[in-house]
Design an enzyme around this catalytic site. Structure first.
Site, PDB file in Angstrom:
ATOM      1  N   GLY A 258      -0.486   4.041  -2.063  1.00 29.21           N
ATOM      2  CA  GLY A 258      -1.530   5.118  -2.395  1.00 29.21           C
ATOM      3  C   GLY A 258      -1.484   5.086  -3.789  1.00 29.21           C
ATOM      4  O   GLY A 258      -2.095   6.230  -4.357  1.00 29.21           O
TER       5      GLY A 258
ATOM      6  N   HIS B 144      -7.939  -1.465  -3.580  1.00 31.72           N
ATOM      7  CA  HIS B 144      -8.283  -0.166  -2.988  1.00 31.72           C
ATOM      8  C   HIS B 144      -9.728  -0.039  -2.918  1.00 31.72           C
ATOM      9  O   HIS B 144     -10.378  -0.778  -4.036  1.00 31.72           O
ATOM     10  CB  HIS B 144      -7.454   0.969  -3.298  1.00 31.72           C
ATOM     11  CG  HIS B 144      -7.737   1.462  -4.670  1.00 31.72           C
ATOM     12  ND1 HIS B 144      -7.267   0.639  -6.018  1.00 31.72           N
ATOM     13  CD2 HIS B 144      -8.241   2.549  -5.298  1.00 31.72           C
ATOM     14  CE1 HIS B 144      -7.663   1.164  -6.890  1.00 31.72           C
ATOM     15  NE2 HIS B 144      -8.324   2.401  -6.599  1.00 31.72           N
TER      16      HIS B 144
ATOM     17  N   ASP C 127       0.938  -1.288   0.106  1.00 30.94           N
ATOM     18  CA  ASP C 127      -0.123  -0.158  -0.315  1.00 30.94           C
ATOM     19  C   ASP C 127       0.881   1.358   0.147  1.00 30.94           C
ATOM     20  O   ASP C 127       1.342   1.627   1.072  1.00 30.94           O
ATOM     21  CB  ASP C 127      -0.832   0.168   1.343  1.00 30.94           C
ATOM     22  CG  ASP C 127      -1.728   0.947   1.223  1.00 30.94           C
ATOM     23  OD1 ASP C 127      -1.878   1.883   0.101  1.00 30.94           O
ATOM     24  OD2 ASP C 127      -2.586   1.265   2.157  1.00 30.94           O
TER      25      ASP C 127
END
Length: 169
Positions: A15, A41, A13
Site C-alpha cells: 500500500g 500501482h 504490495d
C-alpha cells in the site's frame, strides 16, 4: 519545512503507492529513492476539463506527478530501464498528465538492461519450484551489478566511452 516519508517494510504490495498518492496532493516533491519499474500501482483521478475519471498506471515514475504543482524525482538508489521509463511517461502523457518540466532523474541512478531481465527470468527457472516470483523486470540483477560495482549509471549514457564500458559488463 516538514518532510513526510513513506517507507516499506517488505517487498510486494503493502500500500505504499496508495499512501503516497493520498499525501502527494499537498507536497512539493515526490521522490523515489529505491526500486525499479516492477509491479507498481494504479490510481484513478479526474482529468481534463470535464474531470473524467482516468486510470493512471505508475511503475517507475512517482505518482506525485498527478499533483500539477509537484515535482517528481527519481533518485540515485533507483534502477532504471530506460525504454520502460519513456514508455510509462508517454502513456501517462497520452492520458493527459503533463509532466513537462516536473520530472527529474538522477544521473547517478543505475541502469537496467535487457540482459538483466533475461538473467532475472533464468534465475527463476533455475530455482524451479522454489522460485521467488519476481516480475522478471531485471531489478534484482541490476542491483547485483550495482553492488559488484560493475553496473552503469545514467550519466554513462552521455560518456564517449559508454559502448566500451557496456561491452565490459
Amino acid at each position: 519545512m516538514p518532510v513526510e516519508v513513506v517507507l516499506g517494510t517488505q517487498w510486494g504490495d503493502e500500500g505504499k503507492g496508495k499512501l503516497v498518492d493520498i499525501i502527494s496532493q499537498g507536497i512539493d516533491i515526490c521522490a523515489r529513492c529505491a526500486g525499479g519499474n516492477n509491479a507498481g500501482h494504479t490510481i484513478v483521478v479526474p482529468m481534463g476539463p470535464n474531470g473524467e475519471k482516468t486510470m493512471l498506471d505508475f511503475h517507475l515514475l512517482p505518482c506525485g506527478l498527478v499533483n500539477p504543482t509537484c515535482v517528481g524525482l527519481i533518485g540515485s538508489g533507483v534502477v532504471v530501464h530506460v525504454p520502460s521509463f519513456f514508455a510509462e511517461l508517454e502513456k501517462l502523457e497520452s492520458k493527459g498528465l503533463n509532466c513537462q518540466g516536473r520530472l527529474l532523474l538522477s544521473d547517478r541512478a543505475h541502469l537496467v538492461f535487457d540482459f538483466h531481465q533475461i538473467v532475472d527470468g533464468l534465475k527463476e527457472v533455475e530455482l524451479g519450484g522454489k522460485s521467488i516470483g519476481t516480475t522478471k523486470k531485471g531489478i534484482g540483477p541490476a542491483y547485483s551489478s550495482k553492488a559488484s560495482r560493475s553496473g552503469l549509471r545514467v550519466h554513462h549514457l552521455f560518456d564517449d566511452t559508454f559502448a566500451e564500458k557496456f561491452r565490459k559488463i
